[in-house]
Design a protein around this motif. Structure first.
Motif, PDB file in Angstrom:
ATOM      1  N   THR A 262      40.469 -43.181  15.766  1.00 33.98           N
ATOM      2  CA  THR A 262      41.125 -42.428  16.843  1.00 33.98           C
ATOM      3  C   THR A 262      41.637 -41.067  16.389  1.00 33.98           C
ATOM      4  O   THR A 262      41.296 -40.036  16.994  1.00 33.98           O
ATOM      5  N   PRO A 263      42.454 -40.973  15.322  1.00 34.34           N
ATOM      6  CA  PRO A 263      42.904 -39.638  14.902  1.00 34.34           C
ATOM      7  C   PRO A 263      41.776 -38.760  14.374  1.00 34.34           C
ATOM      8  O   PRO A 263      41.790 -37.538  14.564  1.00 34.34           O
ATOM      9  N   LEU A 264      40.770 -39.372  13.731  1.00 39.40           N
ATOM     10  CA  LEU A 264      39.661 -38.580  13.195  1.00 39.40           C
ATOM     11  C   LEU A 264      38.837 -37.949  14.316  1.00 39.40           C
ATOM     12  O   LEU A 264      38.392 -36.800  14.197  1.00 39.40           O
ATOM     13  N   VAL A 265      38.630 -38.686  15.408  1.00 43.23           N
ATOM     14  CA  VAL A 265      37.880 -38.128  16.545  1.00 43.23           C
ATOM     15  C   VAL A 265      38.633 -36.950  17.161  1.00 43.23           C
ATOM     16  O   VAL A 265      38.053 -35.899  17.438  1.00 43.23           O
ATOM     17  N   LEU A 266      39.935 -37.107  17.363  1.00 46.20           N
ATOM     18  CA  LEU A 266      40.721 -36.019  17.934  1.00 46.20           C
ATOM     19  C   LEU A 266      40.767 -34.807  17.002  1.00 46.20           C
ATOM     20  O   LEU A 266      40.717 -33.664  17.458  1.00 46.20           O
ATOM     21  N   LEU A 267      40.837 -35.048  15.708  1.00 41.73           N
ATOM     22  CA  LEU A 267      40.814 -33.930  14.753  1.00 41.73           C
ATOM     23  C   LEU A 267      39.463 -33.226  14.759  1.00 41.73           C
ATOM     24  O   LEU A 267      39.389 -31.995  14.635  1.00 41.73           O
ATOM     25  N   ALA A 268      38.383 -33.983  14.909  1.00 47.87           N
ATOM     26  CA  ALA A 268      37.055 -33.378  14.974  1.00 47.87           C
ATOM     27  C   ALA A 268      36.912 -32.496  16.206  1.00 47.87           C
ATOM     28  O   ALA A 268      36.370 -31.383  16.137  1.00 47.87           O
ATOM     29  N   VAL A 269      37.417 -32.964  17.347  1.00 44.63           N
ATOM     30  CA  VAL A 269      37.393 -32.158  18.574  1.00 44.63           C
ATOM     31  C   VAL A 269      38.226 -30.891  18.377  1.00 44.63           C
ATOM     32  O   VAL A 269      37.815 -29.785  18.753  1.00 44.63           O
ATOM     33  N   ALA A 270      39.411 -31.052  17.778  1.00 47.71           N
ATOM     34  CA  ALA A 270      40.276 -29.890  17.537  1.00 47.71           C
ATOM     35  C   ALA A 270      39.607 -28.886  16.607  1.00 47.71           C
ATOM     36  O   ALA A 270      39.720 -27.671  16.805  1.00 47.71           O
ATOM     37  N   ALA A 271      38.880 -29.372  15.586  1.00 48.46           N
ATOM     38  CA  ALA A 271      38.206 -28.477  14.648  1.00 48.46           C
ATOM     39  C   ALA A 271      37.141 -27.641  15.352  1.00 48.46           C
ATOM     40  O   ALA A 271      36.999 -26.440  15.087  1.00 48.46           O
ATOM     41  N   VAL A 272      36.396 -28.260  16.262  1.00 49.24           N
ATOM     42  CA  VAL A 272      35.364 -27.527  17.004  1.00 49.24           C
ATOM     43  C   VAL A 272      36.001 -26.470  17.900  1.00 49.24           C
ATOM     44  O   VAL A 272      35.560 -25.310  17.942  1.00 49.24           O
ATOM     45  N   VAL A 273      37.056 -26.845  18.610  1.00 50.20           N
ATOM     46  CA  VAL A 273      37.712 -25.913  19.539  1.00 50.20           C
ATOM     47  C   VAL A 273      38.361 -24.746  18.792  1.00 50.20           C
ATOM     48  O   VAL A 273      38.219 -23.584  19.167  1.00 50.20           O
ATOM     49  N   VAL A 274      39.091 -25.058  17.714  1.00 47.61           N
ATOM     50  CA  VAL A 274      39.776 -24.010  16.947  1.00 47.61           C
ATOM     51  C   VAL A 274      38.778 -23.031  16.351  1.00 47.61           C
ATOM     52  O   VAL A 274      39.022 -21.826  16.293  1.00 47.61           O
ATOM     53  N   ASP A 275      37.637 -23.533  15.922  1.00 45.80           N
ATOM     54  CA  ASP A 275      36.632 -22.672  15.287  1.00 45.80           C
ATOM     55  C   ASP A 275      35.942 -21.745  16.292  1.00 45.80           C
ATOM     56  O   ASP A 275      35.442 -20.686  15.902  1.00 45.80           O
ATOM     57  N   ARG A 276      35.935 -22.115  17.579  1.00 41.08           N
ATOM     58  CA  ARG A 276      35.175 -21.345  18.566  1.00 41.08           C
ATOM     59  C   ARG A 276      36.000 -20.322  19.343  1.00 41.08           C
ATOM     60  O   ARG A 276      35.441 -19.353  19.852  1.00 41.08           O
ATOM     61  N   ARG A 277      37.307 -20.520  19.459  1.00 43.91           N
ATOM     62  CA  ARG A 277      38.081 -19.578  20.256  1.00 43.91           C
ATOM     63  C   ARG A 277      38.642 -18.452  19.384  1.00 43.91           C
ATOM     64  O   ARG A 277      38.587 -18.520  18.153  1.00 43.91           O
ATOM     65  N   ASP A 278      39.219 -17.459  20.042  1.00 49.60           N
ATOM     66  CA  ASP A 278      39.683 -16.279  19.314  1.00 49.60           C
ATOM     67  C   ASP A 278      40.782 -16.618  18.314  1.00 49.60           C
ATOM     68  O   ASP A 278      40.730 -16.219  17.152  1.00 49.60           O
ATOM     69  N   VAL A 279      41.815 -17.316  18.782  1.00 48.80           N
ATOM     70  CA  VAL A 279      42.911 -17.703  17.885  1.00 48.80           C
ATOM     71  C   VAL A 279      43.263 -19.165  18.163  1.00 48.80           C
ATOM     72  O   VAL A 279      43.335 -19.564  19.301  1.00 48.80           O
TER      73      VAL A 279
END
Length: 279
Positions: A262-279
Motif C-alpha cells: 500500500t505505501p509503496l504504490v502511493l509512493l510510486a504514484v507520487a514519484a511519477v507526479v512529482v517528476d512530471r510537474r513544474d514543482v
C-alpha cells in the motif's frame, strides 16, 4: 640544447571522487533529508506526544481491565485478547506519524524550499526516495520502541491476574514487528499524499480518511466490499496483532503484503507526479 617535454595534465574535470559516484550522491541526499527532518522541532514534538499518548492510553485501558477482571463473567474473560490489548492506544501514534510524514514534504512546499531542493538535486525521484527512507526509518524505530514498551508493560500488568503473555508466546513477535511496519507505512502514506497534494492539512485529512474512515464505510462480510475491506491496512494490522484469527479477515501472507504494498504504490504514484510537474 634539450628541451623539456611537455607536462602531462590531468583532465579539467579531475578524477571521479567518492562523492561523485551514485552511492556517494545517495548518502548526501539521505544526510540532507535527515538533517531537514530532525532539525524541525515539530518532528520531535509530534513524535513525543504520540508516544506518550499511545503508551499512556494503552496502559490506562489495560490497568482498568486488570481491576475489573475479577468481576467479569467467564465468557467475557474468554473473549478478551491480551495480545491485541497491548496495542489498543496506537491510533494516536498513527495520527502523529502520518502528520510527521505529511509535514516532511508539505513544509518544503509551503516555505518555497522545494525549489531550492530540486535545484540542488534535479533527480526528483531520488529526493522523494531519500525522504521516504528517512521518514520510514524514523517511524519504524518509533513504532518498534512503542510496540515493545506497550507489550512488555501491558503483559506485566496482566501477569498479576495470570493471563499475561511472554515475548515467546505465539504471535507476539509477529504483532510487534507488524505494528512497527504498519506505523512506518502510515508515515509513508502521509508523505506520499503530501507530495501529491502539496498541502499539509489536506494530506493529513486525506490520510485520516483513507486509514480511519474507509474501513468503517467499507466494512462488509460478503461480496466485493469484503475483498476491498480485506485489502485495507486497518484489516491487515488487526489480523496480525490478534491471538485468534478473525473469520472475515485477510490471510496472514495477504496482510503482510497489504502493509508492504500500500505505501509503496502511493509512493510510486507520487514519484511519477512529482517528476512530471513544474514543482
Amino acid at each position: 640544447m634539450a628541451t623539456d617535454s611537455p607536462a602531462v595534465r590531468e583532465p579539467a574535470t579531475g578524477p571521479l571522487t567518492t562523492r561523485d559516484s551514485l552511492p556517494g550522491r545517495a548518502v548526501d541526499l539521505l544526510a540532507a533529508e535527515w538533517i531537514k527532518l530532525s532539525a524541525a522541532r515539530s518532528t520531535w514534538l509530534i513524535v513525543g506526544l504520540g508516544l506518550l499518548g499511545s503508551i499512556g492510553s494503552a496502559l490506562l485501558f489495560n490497568n482498568s481491565t486488570v481491576h475489573k477482571w475479577d468481576g467479569w463473567e467467564p465468557d467475557e474473560r474468554a473473549g478478551f485478547d491480551p495480545l491485541a490489548a497491548s496495542f489498543s492506544g496506537f491510533a494516536l501514534l498513527q495520527l502523529a506519524l502520518m502528520a510527521v510524514g505529511a509535514l516532511a514534504m508539505s513544509r518544503e512546499y509551503s516555505s518555497g524550499l522545494i525549489r531550492t531542493t530540486f535545484t540542488a538535486a534535479p533527480a526528483r525521484r531520488a529526493v522523494l526516495a531519500a525522504k521516504a527512507a528517512t521518514v520510514g526509518a524514523l517511524a519504524a524505530g518509533v513504532g518498534l520502541t512503542a510496540s515493545l514498551a506497550t507489550f512488555t508493560l501491558s503483559q506485566a500488568m496482566f501477569a498479576e491476574k495470570h493471563f499475561g503473555l511472554s515475548l515467546t508466546a505465539p504471535g507476539a513477535v509477529r504483532a510487534i514487528l507488524a505494528s512497527s511496519l504498519h506505523l512506518a507505512g502510515v508515515a509513508l502514506i502521509g508523505l506520499a499524499l503530501a507530495a501529491l497534494l502539496r498541502h499539509g492539512a489536506g494530506s493529513v485529512t486525506a490520510c485520516f480518511g483513507f486509514l480511519f474512515l474507509a474501513p468503517v464505510f467499507l466494512q462488509s462480510n460478503n461480496g466485493w466490499m469484503l475483498r476491498v475491506h480485506q485489502s485495507l491496512m486497518d484489516s491487515a494490522i488487526r489480523h496480525l496483532t490478534v491471538s485468534h484469527v478473525e473469520r472475515h479477515g485477510p490471510s496472514t501472507p495477504g496482510a503482510w503484503a497489504v502493509l508492504l504494498i500500500t505505501p509503496l504504490v502511493l509512493l510510486a504514484v507520487a514519484a511519477v507526479v512529482v517528476d512530471r510537474r513544474d514543482v
